[in-house]
Design a protein around this motif. Structure first.
Motif, PDB file in Angstrom:
ATOM      1  N   MET B   1      39.391  -8.048 -10.907  1.00 57.61           N
ATOM      2  CA  MET B   1      39.948  -8.778  -9.762  1.00 57.61           C
ATOM      3  C   MET B   1      38.937  -8.793  -8.607  1.00 57.61           C
ATOM      4  O   MET B   1      38.342  -7.771  -8.298  1.00 57.61           O
ATOM      5  CB  MET B   1      41.242  -8.093  -9.315  1.00 57.61           C
ATOM      6  N   SER B   2      38.764  -9.959  -8.006  1.00 60.01           N
ATOM      7  CA  SER B   2      37.744 -10.054  -6.952  1.00 60.01           C
ATOM      8  C   SER B   2      38.225  -9.316  -5.697  1.00 60.01           C
ATOM      9  O   SER B   2      39.433  -9.191  -5.462  1.00 60.01           O
ATOM     10  CB  SER B   2      37.475 -11.514  -6.623  1.00 60.01           C
ATOM     11  N   PRO B   3      37.277  -8.820  -4.896  1.00 62.41           N
ATOM     12  CA  PRO B   3      37.663  -8.063  -3.691  1.00 62.41           C
ATOM     13  C   PRO B   3      38.535  -8.870  -2.735  1.00 62.41           C
ATOM     14  O   PRO B   3      39.416  -8.309  -2.073  1.00 62.41           O
ATOM     15  CB  PRO B   3      36.310  -7.727  -3.045  1.00 62.41           C
ATOM     16  N   LEU B   4      38.312 -10.201  -2.707  1.00 56.83           N
ATOM     17  CA  LEU B   4      39.119 -11.032  -1.792  1.00 56.83           C
ATOM     18  C   LEU B   4      40.587 -10.984  -2.173  1.00 56.83           C
ATOM     19  O   LEU B   4      41.470 -10.786  -1.334  1.00 56.83           O
ATOM     20  CB  LEU B   4      38.608 -12.478  -1.814  1.00 56.83           C
ATOM     21  N   ILE B   5      40.851 -11.144  -3.485  1.00 58.19           N
ATOM     22  CA  ILE B   5      42.244 -11.099  -3.972  1.00 58.19           C
ATOM     23  C   ILE B   5      42.842  -9.720  -3.682  1.00 58.19           C
ATOM     24  O   ILE B   5      43.991  -9.602  -3.239  1.00 58.19           O
ATOM     25  CB  ILE B   5      42.293 -11.398  -5.492  1.00 58.19           C
ATOM     26  N   GLN B   6      42.035  -8.682  -3.897  1.00 55.07           N
ATOM     27  CA  GLN B   6      42.534  -7.326  -3.637  1.00 55.07           C
ATOM     28  C   GLN B   6      42.942  -7.181  -2.172  1.00 55.07           C
ATOM     29  O   GLN B   6      44.010  -6.668  -1.856  1.00 55.07           O
ATOM     30  CB  GLN B   6      41.452  -6.295  -3.973  1.00 55.07           C
ATOM     31  N   ASP B   7      42.057  -7.673  -1.281  1.00 55.85           N
ATOM     32  CA  ASP B   7      42.372  -7.578   0.141  1.00 55.85           C
ATOM     33  C   ASP B   7      43.634  -8.362   0.479  1.00 55.85           C
ATOM     34  O   ASP B   7      44.479  -7.903   1.253  1.00 55.85           O
ATOM     35  CB  ASP B   7      41.198  -8.124   0.974  1.00 55.85           C
TER      36      ASP B   7
END
Lengths: 164, 353
Positions: B1-7
Motif C-alpha cells: 500500500m502506498s504511503p499516501l493511501i496509508q496516510d
C-alpha cells in the motif's frame, strides 16, 4: 489534481455568490452572498499555499467587517429593494458610461496579467509573512496604516459620543 | 500500500473517531451537567433512564426527533433552516485544530498489517502552520449562525438575542485572542503541538502558572465565547424568552444546542492544550508517550473534564451579568488587562533573547 478541483470549486462558488450579491433584492441575501465570496477567496488562498492570508481574510473580512454590515442591516431593518431603478435618463446614461469605463479597466488589467500555468512555488508560512511585513521595506507603511486606523477609530468615537 | 493511501486511511479514521467522540462527549455533557446542577441544588436530576440516567441523552434525542418541526409563518425559511447548520458546521470545523493529547503508538501486534505496527498516530486532524489563528477565524464565523437564527425567526426577542449574542461574542473574541498572544510569544509558534511540547517537564512549567493573567482572561473570555453562565445573555430567559433560539424546535433546536456544547468542549480542550500542558502529565518521570501514548491522552482528557466541570459549576453558582456590565467588563477590564500583560511578556521575552 486535488488542488485544481478545489481551486475551480472555490472560484465557481465565489463567482456565483458575487452575482448573488449584486442581483439580490434583499440586502440580507446580498450580505450573506458577500460572506460566501470572502470565504471562497479564503479557500483559494489556502489552496495556493498561503494559510496565513486565508485565515486573516476570514478573521478580518468575513468575521469582523461583515458582522458590522449585518448589524447595520438588522438595526435599521432595511427593506427589500423595489423594482423601480430610479434616476433620470442623463443619470442612467452617466451610470452606463462609468460602468463601461470600469469594465474597460478590468479588461485592461486582465489583458496585462501574466498568466502562469500554476501557482508559483514559494514559502508563505506565517513566519515568512511576518518577516516581510516587518522588513524595512514595509515596516513604515505598515505602522502608518495602523496609526491611520487608530485615528479613524478615535474619530468615530468622537463623532458618535460628542461629549466624552 | 502506498504511503499516501496509508496516510489517508489514518486521517479518515482520526476524523471519524474525533467526530464520534465529540458527539459522545456532547451527549454525556448534557446528562452530567444536569446531574451536577441537581447535586448542587440538592436534587437528584435525571437518574431513571438506565444506570444513573446514562441513557437519558438517547431518550432526549429520540424525543427531539419526533417533535414537530415548526417554522414560523413570517420567518425567512432559507436562513431559518441554514442557521443551525452554520452553527454546527463551524463548531465542528474548529475542533480540527485541537490536539487531543499527543500521539498514540500502535503496538507491534502480529495480526496487524506491517505498515500499522509501531505507527505513530497524531491525535490531531490538521496541524496547520497558522495553528490557533484558524480557530480564531472559525469562531468569528460561528457568530453568523446566531445572527442568522435571530434575524430569520422574525421575532423581536430572537432578534434582540441574536444582536446581543453577536455583540458579546465579538467583544470577548478580542479578549480571547489577546489572551493567546503571551502563549505564542513564549512558545514562538502558532502550532498547538509545539505549544504543548513547550510545557513539558514538571507541572510548574505549565503556562497557567507563568502566564496566570492570560489564563484568567482566557477562562473568562472563553466562558463568554461559549455563551455559558454568567455570560448567557443571548438566552437570558427572564427577559428574552430564550433569545436567538426562541422559535426553534425539534432537531434544529438540538443542533443549536449541539453547536453550543461543541464550542464549550473546544474551549476546554484548547485551554487544556495552551495553559494546562495538554498531554503532559506534569511529572517528568511519566512522559505522555508512556503506555503507547495512553498516558498523555488520559492526562489531556482529565484536564478537559476539569474545565467542563468548572463550566457546570459556574452555572450552578453565579447569576447572570446585566448587559451594560457585560460590555463594560469586556472592553474596560478584560481587554486592557490582556493588552498590558502582552506588553509585559513581550518585554520579558525581548530582554531574555
Amino acid at each position: 489534481m486535488i488542488e485544481s478541483v478545489l481551486f475551480y470549486t472555490f472560484a465557481a462558488l465565489a463567482l456565483v455568490s458575487a452575482v448573488v450579491v449584486i442581483a439580490q433584492k434583499s440586502p440580507f441575501y446580498s450580505a450573506f452572498g458577500l460572506i460566501v465570496v470572502l470565504c471562497s477567496l479564503s479557500g483559494i488562498f489556502a489552496v495556493l499555499g498561503s494559510p496565513f492570508i486565508a485565515v486573516i481574510q476570514l478573521v478580518v473580512y468575513a468575521g469582523a467587517i461583515m458582522v458590522l454590515f449585518l448589524f447595520v442591516l438588522m438595526l435599521l431593518n432595511v427593506q427589500r429593494e423595489t423594482d423601480d431603478v430610479g434616476g433620470s435618463a442623463p443619470l442612467r446614461l452617466a451610470a452606463a458610461a462609468l460602468a463601461s469605463a470600469f469594465a474597460a479597466q478590468v479588461a485592461a488589467v486582465i489583458a496585462r496579467a501574466r498568466i502562469v500555468s500554476g501557482p508559483e512555488q514559494y514559502e508563505a508560512s506565517t513566519r515568512k509573512v511576518a518577516e516581510l511585513l516587518f522588513s524595512p521595506a514595509f515596516l513604515y507603511v505598515f505602522e502608518a496604516t495602523s496609526i491611520l486606523i487608530l485615528a479613524a477609530l478615535v474619530g468615530a468615537i468622537v463623532l458618535a459620543k460628542r461629549d466624552l | 500500500m502506498s504511503p499516501l493511501i496509508q496516510d489517508l486511511i489514518e486521517k479518515a479514521v482520526v476524523v471519524l473517531v474525533v467526530f464520534g467522540g465529540l458527539l459522545g462527549v456532547f451527549s454525556l455533557c448534557t446528562l452530567i451537567e444536569r446531574r451536577v446542577l441537581a447535586f448542587m441544588q440538592f436534587r437528584l436530576g435525571p437518574n431513571r433512564t438506565g444506570p444513573q440516567g446514562l441513557f437519558q441523552p438517547v431518550a432526549d434525542g429520540i424525543k427531539l426527533f419526533f417533535k414537530e418541526e415548526f417554522i414560523p409563518a413570517g420567518a425567512n425559511k432559507l436562513l431559518f433552516v441554514l442557521a443551525p447548520a452554520v452553527a454546527v458546521v463551524t463548531a465542528f470545523m474548529s475542533t480540527a485544530i485541537v490536539s487531543y493529547g499527543g500521539a498514540l503508538t500502535v503496538p507491534a501486534l502480529s495480526f496487524l498489517p506491517e505498515w500499522l505496527q509501531g505507527r505513530v498516530i497524531e491525535l490531531q486532524i490538521a496541524d496547520l502552520d497558522v495553528g490557533i489563528l484558524y480557530l480564531f477565524a472559525l469562531s468569528s464565523l460561528g457568530v453568523y449562525g446566531v445572527v442568522m437564527a435571530g434575524w430569520a425567526s422574525n421575532n423581536k426577542y430572537a432578534l434582540v438575542g441574536g444582536l446581543r449574542s453577536s455583540a458579546q461574542m465579538f467583544s470577548y473574541e478580542l479578549a480571547l485572542g489577546l489572551s493567546w498572544v503571551p502563549v505564542i510569544l513564549v512558545t514562538n509558534s502558532f502550532r498547538l503541538p509545539e505549544i504543548v511540547a513547550g510545557q513539558a517537564g514538571w507541572f510548574w512549567n505549565w503556562n497557567c502558572f507563568a502566564l496566570f493573567p492570560a489564563f484568567l482572561v482566557y477562562v473568562v473570555a472563553g466562558t463568554a465565547e461559549a455563551n455559558r453562565t454568567p455570560f448567557d445573555l443571548p438566552e437570558a430567559e427572564t427577559e428574552l424568552v430564550a433569545g436567538f433560539h426562541t422559535e426553534y424546535s425539534s432537531m434544529k433546536f438540538a443542533l443549536l444546542q449541539m453547536a453550543e456544547y461543541v464550542n464549550m468542549i473546544t474551549i476546554s480542550a484548547l485551554g487544556a492544550n495552551m495553559f494546562l500542558g495538554g498531554a503532559n502529565t506534569g511529572l517528568p518521570f511519566l512522559p505522555p508517550t508512556a503506555a503507547f501514548g495512553l498516558v498523555g491522552f488520559l492526562a489531556f482528557a482529565a484536564k478537559v473534564a476539569g474545565f467542563l466541570f468548572f463550566f457546570f459549576w459556574l452555572r450552578g453558582t453565579l447569576p447572570r451579568f446585566r448587559y451594560d456590565q457585560l460590555m463594560h467588563f469586556g472592553w474596560k477590564v478584560l481587554v486592557p488587562v490582556a493588552a498590558c500583560f502582552i506588553l509585559v511578556v513581550a518585554g520579558v521575552v525581548a530582554a531574555l533573547a
